[in-house]
Design an enzyme around this catalytic site. Structure first.
Site, PDB file in Angstrom:
ATOM      1  N   ASP A  69       0.880  -1.167   0.000  1.00 19.47           N
ATOM      2  CA  ASP A  69       0.000   0.000   0.000  1.00 19.47           C
ATOM      3  C   ASP A  69       0.920   1.220   0.000  1.00 19.47           C
ATOM      4  O   ASP A  69       2.126   1.115   0.241  1.00 19.47           O
ATOM      5  CB  ASP A  69      -0.946  -0.007   1.206  1.00 19.47           C
ATOM      6  CG  ASP A  69      -2.133   0.942   0.988  1.00 19.47           C
ATOM      7  OD1 ASP A  69      -2.055   1.821   0.093  1.00 19.47           O
ATOM      8  OD2 ASP A  69      -3.148   0.836   1.706  1.00 19.47           O
TER       9      ASP A  69
HETATM   10  C1  BGC Z   1      -4.943   3.329   0.046  1.00 17.23           C
HETATM   11  C2  BGC Z   1      -4.995   2.309  -1.054  1.00 17.23           C
HETATM   12  C3  BGC Z   1      -4.820   3.002  -2.372  1.00 17.23           C
HETATM   13  C4  BGC Z   1      -3.521   3.784  -2.371  1.00 17.23           C
HETATM   14  C5  BGC Z   1      -3.244   4.516  -3.666  1.00 17.23           C
HETATM   15  C6  BGC Z   1      -3.742   4.237  -0.045  1.00 17.23           C
HETATM   16  O1  BGC Z   1      -3.858   5.300   0.825  1.00 17.23           O
HETATM   17  O2  BGC Z   1      -4.978   2.677   1.295  1.00 17.23           O
HETATM   18  O3  BGC Z   1      -6.201   1.607  -1.015  1.00 17.23           O
HETATM   19  O4  BGC Z   1      -4.853   2.078  -3.408  1.00 17.23           O
HETATM   20  O5  BGC Z   1      -3.577   4.745  -1.331  1.00 17.23           O
HETATM   21  O6  BGC Z   1      -4.066   5.603  -3.805  1.00 17.23           O
END
Ligand code: BGC
Length: 974
Positions: free
Chosen positions: A367
């Site tokens: 993530d």
């Molecule tokens: C989120 C993810 C997301 C990523 C990219 C993170 O803050 O938890 O679900 O895919 O950001 O935007």
């Protein structure tokens, strides 16, 4: 692997910014003798130079701003601009937390921690499954030609806002591997124009319709491909919904692993049928937003979700198993820690469960900023780091990139591991057919996530001056996907109460019903309404508010609620509000419409202004979202389960004032999850309740279809609606205040979340899991249980791998391959794989994590993509007839719940678990036979001693079928 003390210093250097946090996290996972002192730990953190201040605000551009100031004070519900005062407050808090931390740590020394993640090394290599063999063969040819820098490029993001998508790695140009474009998210293409804002995952779950799950995924992927996206960052099956107020539950499909698993797998199949890679996220146990990652909440570390092995298998990891079985290309590891080891550096989770046991053949991606160590995460099984920056947003100081090159050159990360990372990514690319340039022209996305202007720079995250180019081409990719969006929204609307009121017609009521109604009112009040049928529409949630995109990332609750907020939201191309649809569709010659589109409930205060109304449709909602932003007192997670913006009060007032108390009331709710309805649900004139979840752009149209009976409601609750939050048990509560420097959340309720908890403790829910009414009625008949295989305790032996993972030369590449080529134009903060100098690199015997040289036995539950194939064999089939015995056509959702045999062993089982569902459309009087296939996994529990799925061989399994988890009218045994 030898431990060479003298090399320690070099290793530290070689993996610079291998954070102390991860050292701790990883060690906590595999080193029970860790002599870490909690205070020492804090000091080391404080000394970390690259840390982003919790109060620093990161606002990179017009779009895509992440607010990193949602500090602890905002957590506590005060409105606070991240300011100096916060720092002072944090100082005090720090001292308190340190004390608590020391206390918790000492306690932990006395009591064994809840949940463990033992070491699991080395990373199983990809390439064992027959289903991926061709792609691995192709990948191996390509990877064998890559230089070290090219390999590192493939694994490492180029940095936050360094490309047009939310995530981009870098290409391996000489061998023809392109830069991959990664984009959120689960309900549409984030930050893009001219796309479809589909209903959210929770609405999809509420449809219980596999075909729609698949169709939505497919349409989403068509849009992604046409916008130039290779990898979609969805679907989301974690959070699972342990806590009904959890901020991101709505991105997933409901509070049950089976439902999440089917919906996730169908979505993956739909997405990947178009050649786009799906990402199943977030692995695992990211159940709440508070403390999900370091610094976002003023703490140096993320929360640890502490889970026992059985619960992990039967609940939280279960839906990921379905996605792997469906061939998902990528898995995103989550922000939080699991059993005190960061999920993206937890070798048990990534190497053990995901790659060995579930046989995952694709790649694990972090993530965004969930990586907390360089070498540690590589060894623990991470394959791609996103967005590429290191411990702070947009700092350009990657934990991989040049550091990974260095670590491979000095031997602290085996070249084999790097080769496996790259091979997994390249194999996934071949597996999805993305080498076909006609389908995937190697171009940049046709939109920029960071600006709405036509022109901009390619890497706005870099302060280096760059030329302006066209970054937004405004390509319309919507096609007719609004049809699917609308179908999902309509089928995901759950009718929870209906006392002979719905459907109504566009003319209001039929002449006959209207006359009868007016007669009755006249008898009761002595007054008779004449003329048009008088309808009032109430609530801000019925109207457009300031437009659907008024707040960035949908991070506020105003106007009608179409989705939650955060990375899982999109820019609505439009949002048909309920009032707009109803205004258009009510027959004006017969119906007089009044609108009260705010929640002030300032009507009816003695002025009788609602006395004439005969029908009142009142809208209310509850919103939540990702923890990087907050609205009112909703810091990602909801503070409670109440309707927001004064919703309960509004409903109560409308009910008492509508027609002077004689009017019929329909309540419509848009929500991110369960809400309490106790204040008004039993009010006699509240005749109907529609729970419309989060319907996306087609909201009003879908609702009108249901109200007017064009579509017979067939949604069923994907969660339980309790009478109080307490009803969900202690495990159902979000941890809002930290209980230590590393907040600890023990999932002590084990398997007992949502309906499993209500059933175990015999708590009467207001509306149970799986519940949903229809305008018709259904009955079941003729259940037949047909065994397919003999019951045996354990699955067949783990098969030998169907294919051999590629092997490559193990010679460490020449250092020259990692030196910055002089001809490259360097953008500041952009993450490159190169080093300025390799003079300080010394190949050596670097220390590896404890347990690295003691490979655990391969799991008997593994052996192929999705795990041991026998787990997926059908062991029993249950057939049952469903009959529409009501007046109109409609779709039934037969659900099968399994009760495990009563055993003499100590094994505790939930009262019942969902293990099958279908959606069948039936004309009045029509009968269809529904077939449920139960796999070995469906019939097993995870035995923590045997470390395998075990079927109960004594005593009968009971299969009950019905229309909800508590309306099970027919059953059979096996
Ligand atoms: C989120 C993810 C997301 C990523 C990219 C993170 O803050 O938890 O679900 O895919 O950001 O935007």
């Amino acid at each position: 692997m030898a431990h060479d003390e003298s090399a320690q210093g070099l290793l530290k250097e070689s993996s610079t910014r291998r954070s102390s946090s991860s050292d701790r996290g990883d060690n906590a996972a595999f080193d029970s003798d860790s002599d870490l002192d909690a205070t020492d730990y804090i000091d080391r953190e404080a000394a970390r130079p690259t840390r982003r201040s919790p109060t620093a605000s990161f606002e990179p551009n017009t779009k895509g701003k992440k607010r990193w100031c949602s500090c602890l004070f905002t957590t506590l519900g005060r409105r606070s601009k991240c300011c100096i005062g916060v720092l002072a407050g944090m100082g005090i808090l720090w001292v308190l937390l340190t004390a608590t931390g020391v206390f918790v740590y000492r306690k932990a020394q006395e009591e064994p921690p809840y949940g463990q993640s033992p070491p699991w090394y080395p990373t199983p290599k990809g390439g064992i499954a027959a289903s991926w063999a061709d792609s691995y063969a192709k990948a191996s040819k390509m990877v064998s030609k890559m230089t070290l820098a090219e390999k590192v490029n493939v694994t490492t993001g180029t940095g936050w806002e360094m490309g047009l998508a939310v995530g981009t790695n870098a290409p391996a140009i000489h061998v023809g591997f392109p830069q991959l474009q990664l984009q959120d998210g689960p309900l549409g293409i984030r930050f893009a124009d001219n796309i479809t804002a589909f209903p959210a995952g929770i609405t999809v779950g509420a449809t219980w319709n596999r075909q729609l799950m698949y169709a939505r995924g497919k349409a989403h992927a068509i849009e992604a491909r046409q916008k130039g996206i290779n990898v979609l960052l969805g679907p989301c099956v974690g959070p699972l919904g342990r806590m009904p107020a959890g901020g991101r539950n709505w991105e997933g499909f409901g509070a049950d692993p089976y439902l999440q698993g089917i919906a996730g797998a169908e979505t993956v199949k739909g997405i990947q049928s178009e050649g786009v890679m799906a990402t199943i996220k977030h692995f695992v146990a990211n159940e709440q937003e508070h403390f999900r990652q370091p610094w976002e909440w003023g703490l140096p570390h993320a929360i640890s979700s502490n889970i026992d092995d059985r619960t992990l298998h039967e609940l939280y990891a279960w839906p990921f198993g379905d996605a792997v079985k469906a061939g998902v290309a990528s898995v995103m590891c989550s922000y939080n820690q699991v059993n005190n080891s960061y999920a993206c550096g937890n070798s048990k989770l990534l190497n053990g469960i995901l790659k060995d046991e579930l046989g995952f053949q694709g790649f694990v991606m972090s993530d965004w900023l969930a990586q907390h160590s360089g070498v540690g995460t590589a060894l623990a099984g991470l394959d791609m780091t996103m967005p590429g920056d290191g411990l702070g947003w947009a700092d350009g100081k990657s934990l991989w990139g040049p550091e990974l090159s260095r670590a491979v050159l000095n031997g602290s990360v085996p070249l084999e591991r790097l080769n496996d990372m790259v091979t997994r990514i390249v194999a996934a690319w071949y597996q999805l057919g993305q080498d076909d340039e006609k389908k995937f022209p190697r171009k940049q996305p046709s939109f920029s996530s960071w600006t709405d202007e036509e022109k901009g720079v390619m890497s706005p995250g870099s302060p280096t001056e760059q030329e302006q180019v066209v970054v937004n081409q405004f390509v319309n990719v919507q096609a007719n996907h609004s049809v699917i969006a609308r179908e999902v929204a309509a089928e995901g609307t759950v009718l929870l109460k209906n006392e002979d009121l719905l459907p109504i017609s566009r003319q209001g009521l039929s002449d006959e019903r209207l006359r009868a109604r007016r007669d009755a009112v006249e008898r009761a009040t002595g007054k008779r309404s004449e003329g048009k049928f008088k309808v009032g529409i109430f609530g801000e949630d019925a109207g457009p508010g300031n437009g659907p995109n008024a707040c960035k990332d949908r991070g506020c609750n105003q106007g009608t609620l179409g989705s939650g907020w955060g990375s899982g939201a999109v820019e609505f191309p439009y949002l048909v509000s309920p009032v707009e649809a109803l205004r258009k569709q009510f027959d004006k010659s017969k119906v007089e419409l009044s609108e009260f589109l705010d929640n002030k409930a300032s009507f009816g205060k003695g002025d009788g202004s609602l006395n004439d109304l005969e029908l009142c449709i009142v809208f209310a909602n509850a919103d939540a979202g990702e923890g990087f932003t907050k609205w009112a007192d909703v810091s990602g997670d909801r503070p409670d389960l109440r309707l927001q913006n004064n919703g309960d009060d509004l409903i109560v007032k409308v009910a008492s004032s509508c027609g002077g108390g004689t009017g019929d009331v329909v309540v419509v709710i848009h929500a991110v999850g369960p809400v309490l309805v106790e204040d008004w649900i039993d009010t006699p004139n509240v005749k109907a309740l529609l729970f419309a979840n989060l319907p996306g752009q087609e909201s009003g149209n879908a609702l009108a279809e249901i109200l007017f009976g064009d579509t017979n409601p067939s949604g069923h609750l994907p969660f339980t609606i309790g009478r109080t939050l307490e009803d969900y048990g202690a495990g159902g509560k979000v941890l809002y205040l930290p209980n230590g420097v590393v907040p600890q959340q023990d999932f002590k309720e084990g398997l007992y979340i949502d309906y499993r908890h209500f059933d175990k403790y015999n708590i009467e829910p207001r509306f149970e899991f799986g519940f949903g009414l229809s305008y018709t009625t259904f009955k079941f008949d003729n259940i037949v249980v047909i065994p397919q295989r003999r019951k045996t305790q354990y699955p067949l032996r783990r098969p030998n791998p169907a294919a051999e993972p590629p092997s490559y030369s193990t010679d460490i590449p020449s250092k020259e391959e990692a030196i910055f080529p002089p001809e490259i134009r360097r953008l500041e903060k952009y993450v490159y794989p190169y080093l300025d100098s390799t003079d300080d690199i010394e190949v050596g015997q670097y220390p590896y994590p404890d347990g690295y040289d003691q490979q655990p036995p391969l799991s008997e539950a593994g052996g192929d993509e999705g795990g041991n194939p026998d787990l997926w064999s059908n062991y029993v089939v249950v057939n049952v007839d469903v009959i529409n015995d009501g007046p109109v056509a409609g779709a039934a959702v037969p659900q099968l719940y399994l009760q495990y045999p009563e055993t003499e062993s100590e094994t505790d089982f939930p009262v019942r678990v969902l293990r099958g569902f279908d959606k069948v459309y039936l004309k009045p009087g029509e009968k269809k036979t529904v077939k449920f296939n139960l796999t070995r996994r469906d019939l097993s529990y995870w035995d923590v001693v045997a470390q395998n799925w075990v079927m109960v061989t004594e005593g009968p399994y009971e299969f009950s079928v019905g229309l909800s988890s508590r309306d099970l009218s027919i059953s059979g045994i096996w």
